[in-house]
Every structure is written in C-alpha cells, then in structure tokens.
Design a protein around this motif. Structure first.
Motif, PDB file in Angstrom:
ATOM      1  N   PRO A   8      39.051  22.519  -8.373  1.00 52.47           N
ATOM      2  CA  PRO A   8      38.812  23.154  -6.839  1.00 52.47           C
ATOM      3  C   PRO A   8      39.920  24.421  -6.659  1.00 52.47           C
ATOM      4  CG  PRO A   8      38.811  20.813  -6.714  1.00 52.47           C
ATOM      5  CD  PRO A   8      39.331  21.203  -8.146  1.00 52.47           C
ATOM      6  N   PHE A   9      40.972  24.322  -7.343  1.00 51.57           N
ATOM      7  CA  PHE A   9      41.737  25.661  -7.057  1.00 51.57           C
ATOM      8  C   PHE A   9      41.873  26.458  -8.063  1.00 51.57           C
ATOM      9  CE2 PHE A   9      43.040  22.440  -3.617  1.00 51.57           C
ATOM     10  CZ  PHE A   9      43.257  23.311  -2.502  1.00 51.57           C
ATOM     11  N   ALA A  58      38.486  19.223  -1.264  1.00 45.58           N
ATOM     12  CA  ALA A  58      39.420  18.546  -2.462  1.00 45.58           C
ATOM     13  C   ALA A  58      40.613  17.823  -1.655  1.00 45.58           C
ATOM     14  CB  ALA A  58      39.754  19.277  -3.601  1.00 45.58           C
ATOM     15  N   LEU A  59      41.329  18.649  -0.765  1.00 50.39           N
ATOM     16  CA  LEU A  59      42.408  18.205  -0.020  1.00 50.39           C
ATOM     17  C   LEU A  59      42.095  17.003   0.800  1.00 50.39           C
ATOM     18  CD1 LEU A  59      43.971  21.645   0.938  1.00 50.39           C
ATOM     19  CD2 LEU A  59      44.785  19.912  -0.663  1.00 50.39           C
ATOM     20  N   VAL A  60      40.760  16.854   1.570  1.00 49.22           N
ATOM     21  CA  VAL A  60      40.477  16.064   2.360  1.00 49.22           C
ATOM     22  C   VAL A  60      40.372  14.852   1.561  1.00 49.22           C
ATOM     23  CG1 VAL A  60      38.616  14.905   3.902  1.00 49.22           C
ATOM     24  CG2 VAL A  60      39.463  17.320   3.961  1.00 49.22           C
ATOM     25  N   ALA A  61      39.439  14.861   0.231  1.00 52.21           N
ATOM     26  CA  ALA A  61      39.159  13.910  -0.589  1.00 52.21           C
ATOM     27  C   ALA A  61      40.391  13.215  -1.101  1.00 52.21           C
ATOM     28  CB  ALA A  61      38.453  14.296  -1.929  1.00 52.21           C
ATOM     29  N   ALA A  62      41.583  14.090  -1.419  1.00 52.38           N
ATOM     30  CA  ALA A  62      42.703  13.499  -2.011  1.00 52.38           C
ATOM     31  C   ALA A  62      43.499  12.459  -1.081  1.00 52.38           C
ATOM     32  CB  ALA A  62      43.689  14.552  -2.287  1.00 52.38           C
ATOM     33  N   GLU A  68      41.834  11.687  -5.716  1.00 55.06           N
ATOM     34  CA  GLU A  68      42.876  11.926  -6.796  1.00 55.06           C
ATOM     35  C   GLU A  68      43.647  13.273  -6.160  1.00 55.06           C
ATOM     36  OE1 GLU A  68      41.805  12.545 -10.880  1.00 55.06           O
ATOM     37  OE2 GLU A  68      40.098  11.091 -10.644  1.00 55.06           O
ATOM     38  N   PRO A  69      44.865  13.115  -6.498  1.00 55.49           N
ATOM     39  CA  PRO A  69      45.927  14.162  -6.040  1.00 55.49           C
ATOM     40  C   PRO A  69      45.642  15.856  -6.333  1.00 55.49           C
ATOM     41  CG  PRO A  69      47.225  12.381  -7.268  1.00 55.49           C
ATOM     42  CD  PRO A  69      45.761  12.057  -7.246  1.00 55.49           C
ATOM     43  N   VAL A  70      45.594  16.516  -5.618  1.00 57.05           N
ATOM     44  CA  VAL A  70      45.508  17.910  -5.869  1.00 57.05           C
ATOM     45  C   VAL A  70      46.630  18.341  -6.830  1.00 57.05           C
ATOM     46  CG1 VAL A  70      44.838  20.175  -4.997  1.00 57.05           C
ATOM     47  CG2 VAL A  70      43.978  18.186  -4.131  1.00 57.05           C
ATOM     48  N   ALA A 121      30.489  16.268  -7.358  1.00 58.86           N
ATOM     49  CA  ALA A 121      29.508  15.079  -7.126  1.00 58.86           C
ATOM     50  C   ALA A 121      31.051  14.106  -7.144  1.00 58.86           C
ATOM     51  CB  ALA A 121      28.925  14.886  -8.358  1.00 58.86           C
ATOM     52  N   ASN A 122      31.843  14.234  -7.758  1.00 56.62           N
ATOM     53  CA  ASN A 122      33.163  13.130  -7.776  1.00 56.62           C
ATOM     54  C   ASN A 122      33.784  13.324  -6.614  1.00 56.62           C
ATOM     55  OD1 ASN A 122      32.422  12.303 -10.347  1.00 56.62           O
ATOM     56  ND2 ASN A 122      34.100  13.554 -11.129  1.00 56.62           N
ATOM     57  N   LEU A 123      33.860  14.601  -5.861  1.00 56.56           N
ATOM     58  CA  LEU A 123      34.502  14.639  -4.702  1.00 56.56           C
ATOM     59  C   LEU A 123      33.682  14.043  -3.503  1.00 56.56           C
ATOM     60  CD1 LEU A 123      35.895  18.338  -4.793  1.00 56.56           C
ATOM     61  CD2 LEU A 123      37.256  16.104  -4.755  1.00 56.56           C
ATOM     62  N   ARG A 124      32.276  14.218  -3.824  1.00 51.81           N
ATOM     63  CA  ARG A 124      31.389  13.554  -2.592  1.00 51.81           C
ATOM     64  C   ARG A 124      31.535  12.164  -2.834  1.00 51.81           C
ATOM     65  NH1 ARG A 124      25.668  14.795  -2.617  1.00 51.81           N
ATOM     66  NH2 ARG A 124      26.020  14.251  -0.428  1.00 51.81           N
ATOM     67  N   THR A 125      31.703  11.468  -3.834  1.00 52.54           N
ATOM     68  CA  THR A 125      31.728   9.897  -4.193  1.00 52.54           C
ATOM     69  C   THR A 125      32.836   9.383  -3.434  1.00 52.54           C
ATOM     70  OG1 THR A 125      30.442   9.996  -6.149  1.00 52.54           O
ATOM     71  CG2 THR A 125      31.679   8.097  -5.835  1.00 52.54           C
ATOM     72  N   VAL A 126      33.866  10.228  -3.577  1.00 55.08           N
ATOM     73  CA  VAL A 126      35.121   9.645  -2.799  1.00 55.08           C
ATOM     74  C   VAL A 126      34.949   9.860  -1.058  1.00 55.08           C
ATOM     75  CG1 VAL A 126      37.758  10.124  -2.393  1.00 55.08           C
ATOM     76  CG2 VAL A 126      36.612  10.103  -4.700  1.00 55.08           C
ATOM     77  N   LEU A 127      34.459  11.058  -0.879  1.00 58.61           N
ATOM     78  CA  LEU A 127      34.422  11.425   0.590  1.00 58.61           C
ATOM     79  C   LEU A 127      33.445  10.415   1.339  1.00 58.61           C
ATOM     80  CD1 LEU A 127      34.185  15.230   0.240  1.00 58.61           C
ATOM     81  CD2 LEU A 127      36.076  13.790   1.330  1.00 58.61           C
ATOM     82  N   VAL A 128      32.580  10.017   0.815  1.00 58.06           N
ATOM     83  CA  VAL A 128      31.220   9.265   1.230  1.00 58.06           C
ATOM     84  C   VAL A 128      30.984   8.227   0.376  1.00 58.06           C
ATOM     85  CG1 VAL A 128      29.074   9.193   2.539  1.00 58.06           C
ATOM     86  CG2 VAL A 128      30.682  11.267   2.734  1.00 58.06           C
TER      87      VAL A 128
END
Length: 143
Positions: A8-9, A58-62, A68-70, A121-128
């Motif tokens: 993401p960064f 990614a920051l929100v998902a972290a 996972e940490p960013v 997709a991994n970020l989305r799985t963590v977010l929702v």
C-alpha cells in the motif's frame, strides 16, 4: 521513481501521503484519512487519489482485528480510527480495484497485478470480515 512494489505504501503518492500524515497535527490525521477515502469513493472520471486511498485503507485495516501493521507507512503513530472508516475504506478499495483506468490497469507484469489485487482483497477481508456462521442443528425427525 513511481511504483516499486505491491504494498500500500510502495509508490510515490502513498509515500507522500505518509509524509503528510507525519507532519500533520495528531487531531488532523483522522480527517486526512477520511478525506482521501471519501474523495476516491465520490470521484467521477479518473481516480487521482487512488494510491493514497489504498494507503489510507491499509492504515484503517491495521487497527482492525486480524489487521497487519503497516511497515512502510507513516513513522508517527496513528490515532484510533472511528469504526465508520472501515466501511469507507472497504468501499474505496472496491472502487480502486475495479476502476478500468486506475492502478489496476497500470501494472505491466500480470503477476504483479494479481499480487496487488490479492493485497487489496486481504485488506477488505480484515475491514469487513465475513459474517459469522451459525452451525445448523442436527435435529432428528420422528420416525
């Protein structure tokens, strides 16, 4: 330099966004993240903030369970994000991932494109996360 990886960064725009978060007053950081998510969701035409929006998501998902940490993001700690940012971050990632003229179309190597889509997709799985399933009861029927 542009983009150097699938994280993401791992691009200039997201790195600049991280620098902006580092120099912003702590109370402004939540609004900076919210602003880029909303701008991307509401954008018409080209998604000019897509890279920053992925970084913000990614920051929100972290901060979510299973997040996972960013590693390559802001050097300063982020404030606790309100829970409503999870839905915005998810909507934003859907928008970025499906935009035919956005980052999804810019990958030269198809394998990198697939790996990048997997990161989203991994970020989305963590977010929702998927809804919890309730096991069905095994009920015996009378004979």
């Amino acid at each position: 330099m542009g983009t150097w990886g699938i994280g993401p960064f791992d691009n200039d725009a997201a790195a600049d966004f991280a620098d902006g978060l580092d120099t912003a007053e702590p109370e402004r950081r939540v609004e900076m993240v919210r602003d880029v998510l909303v701008r991307t969701i509401d954008a018409t035409g080209r998604l000019t903030d897509a890279d920053e929006a992925v970084a913000a998501a990614a920051l929100v998902a972290a901060q979510c369970p299973g997040g996972e940490p960013v590693d390559e993001g802001p050097e300063t700690s982020m404030p606790a994000f309100p829970s409503d940012l999870r839905k915005l971050a998810d909507e934003c990632l859907v928008r970025v991932a499906t935009d035919e003229r956005g980052p999804a179309a810019n990958w030269v190597d198809p394998q990198d494109a697939e790996r990048w889509q997997a990161v989203l997709a991994n970020l989305r799985t963590v977010l929702v996360p998927p809804p919890a399933t309730v096991p069905l009861l095994d009920i015996e029927r009378p004979a």
